[in-house]
Enzyme design. Structure first.
Site, short mmCIF file in Angstrom:
data_model
loop_
_atom_site.label_atom_id
_atom_site.label_comp_id
_atom_site.label_asym_id
_atom_site.label_seq_id
_atom_site.Cartn_x
_atom_site.Cartn_y
_atom_site.Cartn_z
CG HIS A 138 35.89 45.62 31.23
ND1 HIS A 138 35.46 46.61 30.38
CD2 HIS A 138 37.04 45.15 30.70
CE1 HIS A 138 36.31 46.73 29.38
NE2 HIS A 138 37.29 45.87 29.54
CG ASP A 194 31.09 41.72 31.22
OD1 ASP A 194 31.37 40.99 30.25
OD2 ASP A 194 31.82 42.65 31.61
CD GLN A 244 38.37 38.54 30.00
OE1 GLN A 244 39.01 37.51 29.78
NE2 GLN A 244 38.59 39.67 29.35
CE LYS A 273 37.39 40.80 26.02
NZ LYS A 273 38.70 41.48 25.93
CB CYS A 304 39.00 48.36 30.68
SG CYS A 304 39.75 48.73 29.10
#
Lengths: 416, 150
Positions: free
Chosen positions: A132, A209, A212, A235, A373
């Site tokens: 991302h 990261d 998600q 999220k 993104c």
């Protein structure tokens, strides 16, 4: 496997869960809302909304800096959320959890406070092609300031990372590996544990990261052994404007502050200021207290849903969507990794994803159409954008069917 | 579906499938690039001038049906017009796709009125106007910077 699935399905009552999300009850353009833009942001359960409300109605005060009862309540609620998040990711110490504005700020914090002081000219930061923008640009900023370089591990046509190629790029000058746990554009799950082992064998720290991944997969930062893990609250059913950074205590202790201000200091004079201990050193100014409290409530909610059952449910939705979409002529699924999570991206003939998004919206189906993104991913597949449907625990098989029906409508309209 | 037909009129679908004046113009006096980072639309507008008039205009790039059809129909409309005529036309067009009370510019805008449906879709206004912004940049500046609708 079937036997296990059916047992779990008995315990997982999606209708009961949906009732906890008041926003899902509405009509969009005269049709029931089918919300499949969860990788963008999820809807919020009543428990989170009530936590926010309760905080402002009963406890609102600034934290860590007043000796009245409201401040004490607010501080307890805020620090209580830190402990909830610690438990959620199984960090060893509660001090290893830093609250941020979101996943993006968490990564920027590591870029500025961890990477930047260590980087010298020609040092390298290793990423993958599926990152991302928020796991690309912060590193480019520190590279520009220090003369370091980005190295990028390729992905295959299926959207999978070749671990060997990534490892081959772990060189003498590699100072950090920064990788997604799950790709937001493709849904690919990366073998984070193996990547960490390979990197650590070469003395290279790893940032994950997890934006998600955290809503869908079990995250155990001690088992993963990653050095940093960044994720956002909104999220995973929490409010916007709040996220968390996990960092190993020894690394955090050695890092200079990210921003200066109140709370992050031990003492201040014009001659010399000494900094507070972690995590407070990295939480300058009055934080998003209510947001953090809501984040804690979201974590509690998610844990109460039985994470194993949630995973099975979401995996079934993804499988159903993938299978039905693949049956539509001229539809191309972008990202066909063996291990995927939560996301199906696709393009439909030569109809622009933005047009597909508009038709789907008219049918009540909310998806994201765009570059997610992740422009390098779009370039990798030679597409201007994709349509992305992404799932959450409150989605149903009917939601998937509505998505697929709406895509057939695109065909009617554009005559592909 | 009928609401969608208001947005995606046949003329628009036709220009999307078979854009007119599509491809580079060589040589061109002016060239500008337009970009909508929200959806990734990117197009280049080429202009050949005859004094202050547009003698020829072409475009290339990729975009959604609305942005491609809008660019295509724009190139048909502005050929032969002066810079001032084009500025006035853009103003009317912008009004058509944004103003709730629009609708009486029919004569002036000609077949561009098929874009009236866009005003019901605020997120698509940028798609419809990207080519116009880009043309304006090409006409105003001899070495235009890329324009963006974000």
């Amino acid at each position: 496997m079937n036997a296990i699935n059916s047992t779990v399905r008995l315990q997982f009552d999606v209708d009961r869960l949906r009732a906890e999300f008041p926003i899902l009850r509405q009509q969009i353009h005269g049709r029931p809302l089918v919300y499949l833009d969860n990788a963008n942001t999820t809807q919020k359960p009543r428990a989170v909304l009530e936590a926010l409300n309760h905080y402002y109605l009963e406890s609102n005060a600034n934290i860590h800096r007043a000796n009245h009862l409201l401040s004490e309540r607010a501080t307890q609620a805020y620090e209580g959320a830190r402990e909830k998040v610690r438990r959620f990711i199984n960090a060893r110490d509660v001090e290893e959890v830093i609250f941020t504005r979101g996943c993006t700020e968490a990564i920027n914090l590591v870029a500025q406070s961890f990477a930047r002081p260590r980087l010298r000219e020609d040092d390298e930061i290793l990423l993958t092609h599926l990152e991302h923008h928020s796991n690309i640009v912060p590193w480019q900023i520190v590279c520009e300031a220090t003369g370091a370089r980005l190295r990028v591990a390729p992905i295959s046509d299926r959207g999978e990372l070749d671990l060997e190629q990534l490892v081959a790029l772990m060189q003498e000058r590699t100072r950090l590996v920064a990788i997604a746990h799950v790709s937001n554009a493709l849904g690919t799950v990366l073998p984070v544990g193996e990547i960490v082992r390979e990197a650590h064998a070469r003395g290279i720290p790893v940032l994950v990261d997890g934006a998600q991944a955290a809503p869908h997969l079990p995250v155990d930062v001690q088992a993963l052994d990653c050095d940093f893990y960044a994720f956002s609250g909104h999220k995973l059913y929490g409010p916007t404007g709040v996220g968390a950074l996990y960092g190993k205590r020894a690394l955090l202790d050695a890092m200079p502050p990210y921003q200066g201000g109140g709370s992050m200091i031990a003492s201040v004079s014009f001659e010399k200021t000494t900094y507070n201990t972690v995590p407070y050193r990295f939480e300058a100014g009055t934080p998003n207290i209510a947001g953090v409290v809501g984040f804690g409530a979201a974590v509690d909610f998610l844990i109460s849903c039985d994470l194993d059952a949630v995973r099975v449910h979401e995996h079934e939705l993804l499988g159903r969507a993938t299978q039905q979409l693949a049956e539509i002529p001229d539809l191309r699924i972008i990202g066909e990794a063996h291990e995927k999570c939560g996301v199906v991206s696709f393009v439909y003939d030569d109809v622009h994803p933005h047009d597909v998004g508009t038709v789907l919206d008219q049918e009540g189906v909310a998806v994201r159409a765009g570059q997610h993104c992740a422009q390098p991913v779009m370039d990798r597949y030679g597409v201007p954008a994709t349509v992305r449907a992404s799932f959450a625990l409150y989605n149903t098989a009917e939601d998937v069917d509505a998505l697929v029906r709406a895509v057939w409508r695109v065909r009617d309209l554009f005559g592909a | 579906m009928s609401e969608l037909r208001d947005l995606y009129q046949e003329v628009i679908l036709d220009h999307n499938k078979r854009p007119r004046n599509f491809g580079a113009l060589e040589p061109a006096d002016r060239r500008a690039i337009g970009h909508n980072p929200l959806c990734g639309d990117k197009l280049t507008v080429y202009v050949r001038l005859d004094g202050t008039r547009v003698a020829d205009v072409r475009f290339e790039g990729q975009g959604c049906a609305i942005s491609k059809a809008s660019a295509s129909m724009m190139t048909e409309m502005v050929k032969g017009l002066s810079r001032d005529d084009i500025a006035a036309l853009f103003e009317s067009f912008h009004h058509l796709v944004t103003a709730p009370d629009a609708g009486d510019e029919g004569d002036h805008l000609g077949k561009l009125t098929v874009f009236a449906g866009v005003r019901e879709y605020p997120t698509r206004v940028k798609c419809a106007t990207l080519s116009w912004h880009t043309l304006r940049a090409a006409l105003e500046d001899e070495a235009p910077q890329p324009v963006t609708t974000e």
